[in-house]
Design an enzyme around this catalytic site. Sequence first.
Site, PDB file in Angstrom:
ATOM      1  N   ASP A 161       0.838  -1.200   0.000  1.00  0.00           N
ATOM      2  CA  ASP A 161       0.000   0.000   0.000  1.00  0.00           C
ATOM      3  C   ASP A 161       0.874   1.251   0.000  1.00  0.00           C
ATOM      4  OD1 ASP A 161      -2.614   1.419   0.541  1.00  0.00           O
ATOM      5  OD2 ASP A 161      -1.517   1.959   2.360  1.00  0.00           O
ATOM      6  N   GLU A 188       1.719  -0.512  -5.005  1.00  0.00           N
ATOM      7  CA  GLU A 188       0.792   0.560  -5.336  1.00  0.00           C
ATOM      8  C   GLU A 188       1.687   1.780  -5.510  1.00  0.00           C
ATOM      9  OE1 GLU A 188      -3.316   2.590  -3.706  1.00  0.00           O
ATOM     10  OE2 GLU A 188      -1.732   2.157  -2.257  1.00  0.00           O
TER      11      GLU A 188
END
Length: 723
Positions: free
Chosen positions: A348, A384
Site C-alpha cells: 500500500d 501501489e
Amino acid sequence: MEIWPGNAYPLGATYDGTGVNFALFSEVAERVELCLIDEDGQETRVALPEVDGFVWHGYLPGVQPGQRYGYRVHGPYDPEHGHRCNPAKLLLDPYAKAFDGMSDGDESLFSYHFEGSAGAEAEELNTQDSLGHTMLSVVVNPFFDWGQDRSPGHQYHESVIYEAHVKGLTELHPDIPEEIRGTYAGIAHPATIAHLKDLGITAIELMPVHQFVQDFTLREKGLRNYWGYNTIGFLAPHNEYAAYGTRGEQVAEFKGMVKELHEAGIEVILDVVYNHTAEGNHMGPTLSFRGIDNANYYRLVDDDKAHYYDTTGTGNSLLMRSPHVLQLIMDSLRYWVTEMHVDGFRFDLAATLARQFHEVDKLSAFFDLVQQDPIVSQVKLIAEPWDVGEGGYQVGNFPPLWTEWNGKYRDTVRDFWRGESATLGEFASRITGSSDLYQRDGRHPIASINFVTAHDGFTLRDLVSYNDKHNEANGEGGNDGESHNRSWNCGVEGPTDDPEVKELRLRQQRNFLTTLMVSQGVPMLLHGDEIGRTQGGNNNGYCQDNDISWVDWELGEERLDLLHFTRRLIELRREHPVFHRRRFFAGSPGHGGQSEVGDIEWFEPNGAHMDEDSWANGYARSMAVFLNGSTIPEPDTRGQRIVDDNFLVLFNGHHEPLRFTLPDEDYGSSWLVDIDTGAQDIDPELELTPGSEVTAQARSVVVLRCPLERQAMSPTGAAERRR
C-alpha cells in the site's frame, strides 16, 4: 517472578517449549517493564534485566503460549525533541505474533487530556493507566503441521489475481456455516475455494490482515474501519477475522486457510501497510511505537519534532531511513513467507517506502534490502506506486524486481469505454503491456498489474451505473472518495428499469472484462465484479462493514450470465498463451523469421492497416488488433517453442454498430467467433473467411480465432507450427 537474562535476538516473544524470551528495541528507554496480564486482567510487572544494542530482553521460564502481555517504557516525554515515553500507557509489542481484544478509544490511551487541552502540546501529561482499554499482545505457539504444503508457484504471466476482503467475500455466503462467515476459516471453506477455482483464479490478494485498530472517530459515528488500512501489528493476523478464538488461535486458523488454498492451487498475496501505523498524528493515541521510541519509528518534521511528516494522509509516516524500521519491515515480510507460507505482497502507498529522505528514490535502502534478501526477493512483489506526498505518483518507476498496479491502464481503459476522445493510441499501449512504462529498464509485460476496478473506487457494476459518487452513508458530506471516476452511467444515474439501459450496462461490464483478459500483463479482478456486485454508488466503502460492501451471493439470471461469461474469458486467456506473452511485441513483419506478418498488427474497420493519421485521429473509437500465435518469442518451461492460434480482436467504442473487414488469408484462412460482448448467442460453427465483413455492435468487443491448422503456411513449413 524468576527471570533470566535471555537474548537480544529475535525481537518479540519467542516460545521455545519451556519458556519465553522477550526482547524489545528502544534507544530512548531508561527502563522497560514487561507486564504479564492474567485471566482477571490483573498485571504483574517484571523489569527486563538486560540491554544490548538498545534491545531490552529477558527470559521467563514456564511462560506458555496464550500468555497476554505488554510493555511499559520509562523515558523522556519531550515532544519538542521527538520523545513521547509515558509508562502509564501499556504498550503493544511491535513484534507480537497475535493480539487479544481491541482498543476502545478511552481517554487513558492518549498522553493528553481531552477537555481543555491543546492536544499533544498540553502542559499536563495524561497519566491515566491504559490497561483495560487497549488490546494485549499474546505469546503464540509457532508449531503447525504444514504436511506437504508448498506454494503453487504460478508464473506471473499465467496468473489471474482476485482482490478480496476476508469478511466481505464470505459474510453473506449461504453455503458457508454462519459461525465461520467473515473469517479465515470462511475463506478456507470448500464453497469459497470452489468459486475461486471454477472462476480460474490463481491468486487471492487479501486486503489488510495485519492486526489493525478500529478508528475511534468512526466508532463514534457507528461506523467501522472495514478496509483495515490502520495497522498496529505487522506480524499478527487480525484477531477479528478469527472464528475460533483470539488467544493466538488466529495464527493456526490463518495457516490452515493458506494450506487449503495452496492445496487448491491458489496462491495467497497480502495487501500490506508498511508506510504508517494506527497511532496517527500528534493527536493520536499512544498504543505502541510512539511510546517505545517515537523518534526512531516515525518521520518527524525536521524543524518541528513535535509533529509528524505525513505522505500517507493518515497522520504519520514510518521513518524509512531508520535501520530499526527497515529491520521490522524485513523481519515481518520474512515471517509471513517462512512461517505463514504466503506467496507475495501488495504494498500500500509504496512510494512512501521509497522516501528515504524527501523525494521518492528507487535506490532507497528499502529496495536494496528487498533486492538482496534471498527469501523476500523470490515472492511476488506488487507496488501501489503512489502516495499523497509531493512527487508521489510513480507508475512505471519502480525497480526491475517489482510489478505495479498500473493506474494508467485503469484510467485509459475507462476513458476508452466511456467515449473519451484521443485515447486510441494510449489504449493500444495499455492493452499490449505498457511497454512505454516498463520496457526501458528491462522489465516485461508482467510488470503491469492490469485492473479496471479495485477496492478503492466504484465496483464494475457501479462504474457503468453512476456518473457521481454517492457516499452519503460515510457521514462526511460527500467530501470523501474520488470525484473524478472516469465512469459513465449509460444515460441514467443509479438503478433503472429501462431495458435498453440495463442491456447497455451489462454489455459495458462485458467489455471491461474482455479488455482486461485479452490484455498483456497480469489481470486483477475485484471480488464480486464477476457477479455484478454493487455498492450503490459508494466509491469509498472504507467504513462500511455492512451489506454495502459485502458480496451478495443471491444470483439471478443476469448475474449468473455474467459469472459464466467471466469464467469463459479467463479460460480463454489460460488456454491461449498469445494473451499472456512474457515478452513485449516487436511488431515488425517477419519477426523471428517465422511468418510473413508481424507478431501484432493494427487495422482500421475497413481492413486497412492503421497509419499515423489513423492513430492521430482523436475521434476514432474503433480498431482491430491481430495477435500472431506463431511468433511468440519465448519457449515454454520445457524449452519447447510455443505456438498458438491467431486472434483478431475487434474493439468498437463507437455508439453505433460498425462493420469490420477481415484481413487477407496471410493472417488466417478462416475465423471462428469466440467472444462477442454485443451478442446474446454465438454460433460456434460459423466460419468467417478473409475479406468478409463482421458486424460489431455499438460499444462491443468481438474476439475472433483462427485455429492453428487453418493458418497460412510460411516457407518454414507446417512442422514448426505444430504444438
